[in-house]
Scaffold this motif. Structure first.
Motif, PDB file in Angstrom:
ATOM      1  N   MET A 152       0.855  -1.164   0.000  1.00 29.69           N
ATOM      2  CA  MET A 152       0.000   0.000   0.000  1.00 29.69           C
ATOM      3  C   MET A 152       0.904   1.231   0.000  1.00 29.69           C
ATOM      4  SD  MET A 152      -3.196   1.228   2.476  1.00 29.69           S
ATOM      5  CE  MET A 152      -2.876   0.070   3.722  1.00 29.69           C
ATOM      6  N   SER A 153       0.475   2.261  -0.675  1.00 27.09           N
ATOM      7  CA  SER A 153       1.259   3.495  -0.758  1.00 27.09           C
ATOM      8  C   SER A 153       1.225   4.239   0.572  1.00 27.09           C
ATOM      9  CB  SER A 153       0.714   4.394  -1.872  1.00 27.09           C
ATOM     10  OG  SER A 153      -0.510   4.968  -1.474  1.00 27.09           O
ATOM     11  N   ILE A 154       2.212   5.110   0.753  1.00 21.07           N
ATOM     12  CA  ILE A 154       2.270   5.924   1.968  1.00 21.07           C
ATOM     13  C   ILE A 154       1.012   6.778   2.082  1.00 21.07           C
ATOM     14  CG2 ILE A 154       3.494   7.823   3.090  1.00 21.07           C
ATOM     15  CD1 ILE A 154       6.081   6.592   1.977  1.00 21.07           C
ATOM     16  N   LYS A 155       0.542   7.288   0.949  1.00 23.20           N
ATOM     17  CA  LYS A 155      -0.673   8.112   0.963  1.00 23.20           C
ATOM     18  C   LYS A 155      -1.874   7.290   1.443  1.00 23.20           C
ATOM     19  CE  LYS A 155      -3.517  11.016  -2.025  1.00 23.20           C
ATOM     20  NZ  LYS A 155      -3.694  11.550  -3.380  1.00 23.20           N
ATOM     21  N   ARG A 156      -2.021   6.079   0.933  1.00 18.53           N
ATOM     22  CA  ARG A 156      -3.145   5.224   1.342  1.00 18.53           C
ATOM     23  C   ARG A 156      -3.036   4.853   2.814  1.00 18.53           C
ATOM     24  NH1 ARG A 156      -7.742   4.759  -1.821  1.00 18.53           N
ATOM     25  NH2 ARG A 156      -7.080   5.066  -3.934  1.00 18.53           N
ATOM     26  N   GLU A 157      -1.818   4.545   3.280  1.00 24.15           N
ATOM     27  CA  GLU A 157      -1.637   4.225   4.698  1.00 24.15           C
ATOM     28  C   GLU A 157      -1.978   5.418   5.574  1.00 24.15           C
ATOM     29  OE1 GLU A 157       2.196   2.552   5.531  1.00 24.15           O
ATOM     30  OE2 GLU A 157       1.533   0.564   4.958  1.00 24.15           O
ATOM     31  N   THR A 158      -1.587   6.600   5.137  1.00 24.80           N
ATOM     32  CA  THR A 158      -1.892   7.813   5.900  1.00 24.80           C
ATOM     33  C   THR A 158      -3.395   8.015   5.985  1.00 24.80           C
ATOM     34  OG1 THR A 158       0.199   8.822   5.263  1.00 24.80           O
ATOM     35  CG2 THR A 158      -1.544  10.311   6.018  1.00 24.80           C
ATOM     36  N   ILE A 159      -4.081   7.862   4.872  1.00 26.34           N
ATOM     37  CA  ILE A 159      -5.544   8.013   4.859  1.00 26.34           C
ATOM     38  C   ILE A 159      -6.191   6.938   5.734  1.00 26.34           C
ATOM     39  CG2 ILE A 159      -7.608   7.876   3.420  1.00 26.34           C
ATOM     40  CD1 ILE A 159      -5.851   9.127   1.152  1.00 26.34           C
ATOM     41  N   ALA A 160      -5.743   5.696   5.611  1.00 28.29           N
ATOM     42  CA  ALA A 160      -6.311   4.598   6.399  1.00 28.29           C
ATOM     43  C   ALA A 160      -6.079   4.816   7.894  1.00 28.29           C
ATOM     44  CB  ALA A 160      -5.712   3.267   5.958  1.00 28.29           C
ATOM     45  N   ASP A 161      -4.846   5.178   8.264  1.00 25.76           N
ATOM     46  CA  ASP A 161      -4.541   5.393   9.684  1.00 25.76           C
ATOM     47  C   ASP A 161      -5.339   6.565  10.250  1.00 25.76           C
ATOM     48  OD1 ASP A 161      -2.748   3.313   9.402  1.00 25.76           O
ATOM     49  OD2 ASP A 161      -0.943   4.532   9.716  1.00 25.76           O
ATOM     50  N   THR A 162      -5.479   7.619   9.467  1.00 29.37           N
ATOM     51  CA  THR A 162      -6.233   8.797   9.915  1.00 29.37           C
ATOM     52  C   THR A 162      -7.714   8.465  10.049  1.00 29.37           C
ATOM     53  OG1 THR A 162      -4.597  10.231   8.870  1.00 29.37           O
ATOM     54  CG2 THR A 162      -6.722  11.217   9.414  1.00 29.37           C
ATOM     55  N   PHE A 163      -8.264   7.802   9.056  1.00 29.82           N
ATOM     56  CA  PHE A 163      -9.664   7.380   9.117  1.00 29.82           C
ATOM     57  C   PHE A 163      -9.898   6.500  10.345  1.00 29.82           C
ATOM     58  CE2 PHE A 163     -12.919   4.182   8.227  1.00 29.82           C
ATOM     59  CZ  PHE A 163     -14.006   4.983   7.906  1.00 29.82           C
ATOM     60  N   ALA A 164      -8.995   5.552  10.575  1.00 26.68           N
ATOM     61  CA  ALA A 164      -9.148   4.628  11.703  1.00 26.68           C
ATOM     62  C   ALA A 164      -9.154   5.372  13.031  1.00 26.68           C
ATOM     63  CB  ALA A 164      -8.031   3.583  11.680  1.00 26.68           C
ATOM     64  N   LEU A 165      -8.195   6.270  13.244  1.00 25.03           N
ATOM     65  CA  LEU A 165      -8.101   6.950  14.539  1.00 25.03           C
ATOM     66  C   LEU A 165      -9.284   7.892  14.772  1.00 25.03           C
ATOM     67  CD1 LEU A 165      -6.544   7.184  17.145  1.00 25.03           C
ATOM     68  CD2 LEU A 165      -5.150   8.965  16.091  1.00 25.03           C
ATOM     69  N   ILE A 166      -9.677   8.605  13.748  1.00 21.22           N
ATOM     70  CA  ILE A 166     -10.798   9.539  13.919  1.00 21.22           C
ATOM     71  C   ILE A 166     -12.096   8.788  14.182  1.00 21.22           C
ATOM     72  CG2 ILE A 166     -12.257  11.231  12.726  1.00 21.22           C
ATOM     73  CD1 ILE A 166      -9.634  12.378  11.534  1.00 21.22           C
ATOM     74  N   THR A 167     -12.390   7.759  13.397  1.00 19.99           N
ATOM     75  CA  THR A 167     -13.654   7.039  13.582  1.00 19.99           C
ATOM     76  C   THR A 167     -13.653   6.245  14.889  1.00 19.99           C
ATOM     77  OG1 THR A 167     -12.871   5.206  12.177  1.00 19.99           O
ATOM     78  CG2 THR A 167     -14.230   6.926  11.132  1.00 19.99           C
ATOM     79  N   PHE A 168     -12.542   5.630  15.233  1.00 18.00           N
ATOM     80  CA  PHE A 168     -12.439   4.900  16.493  1.00 18.00           C
ATOM     81  C   PHE A 168     -12.608   5.872  17.663  1.00 18.00           C
ATOM     82  CE2 PHE A 168     -10.214   2.754  19.997  1.00 18.00           C
ATOM     83  CZ  PHE A 168     -10.676   1.453  19.887  1.00 18.00           C
ATOM     84  N   GLY A 169     -11.950   7.026  17.568  1.00 18.72           N
ATOM     85  CA  GLY A 169     -12.051   8.034  18.620  1.00 18.72           C
ATOM     86  C   GLY A 169     -13.460   8.552  18.798  1.00 18.72           C
ATOM     87  N   ILE A 170     -14.160   8.736  17.697  1.00 12.67           N
ATOM     88  CA  ILE A 170     -15.541   9.217  17.788  1.00 12.67           C
ATOM     89  C   ILE A 170     -16.422   8.176  18.480  1.00 12.67           C
ATOM     90  CG2 ILE A 170     -17.614   9.725  16.433  1.00 12.67           C
ATOM     91  CD1 ILE A 170     -15.730  11.216  14.440  1.00 12.67           C
TER      92      ILE A 170
END
Length: 143
Positions: free
Chosen positions: A1-19
């Protein structure tokens, strides 16, 4: 997976999990109103935007170090907890400290967070990996 995709995935995961987790704790444990919890969750988004990818990199490094010695699902669970605790607790301490809390208050708040971070470490690691896999699959399907 590209760095961009990993960044998007990690960001999506933390924000949605946090919510989801944050709102659950705030509403059902802390007794906040829906409005207070929504405000709190909105305030957490900028912090999560800043730390999501660094945490993903840190977790990957912790996992790689452990897997060099031993592997298995128990080790993965323990390392998820170690990574989450050792990364998130200092971030939490800084956030509490910058809110004007005394050193004693920061220490007390951090001690109170220990159990929650230990309980959330493995579920978050599983969820983050699921998000990474989901984003990687989307890359393959659209390529």
């Amino acid at each position: 997976m590209s760095i961009k995709r990993e960044t998007i995935a990690d960001t999506f995961a933390l924000i949605t999990f946090g919510i989801v987790v944050g709102m659950s704790v705030e509403l059902f444990v802390a007794g906040l109103s829906i409005e207070q919890s929504l405000h709190s969750r909105l305030l957490s988004i900028p912090v999560n935007l800043l730390i999501a990818r660094p945490y993903g990199i840190y977790r990957d490094w912790i996992m790689a170090q452990a897997r060099r010695v031993v592997s298995g699902s128990v080790v993965d669970a323990v390392m998820d907890i170690v990574a989450f605790l050792t990364f998130q607790l200092p971030v939490y301490a800084v956030l509490v400290g910058t809110s004007g809390a005394s050193v004693d208050q920061v220490i007390t708040a951090c001690m109170g967070q220990l159990g929650a971070l230990i309980l959330m470490g493995r579920p978050y690691g599983i969820y983050m990996q699921m998000c990474r896999n989901w984003f990687a699959e989307r890359t393959i399907q659209t390529a």
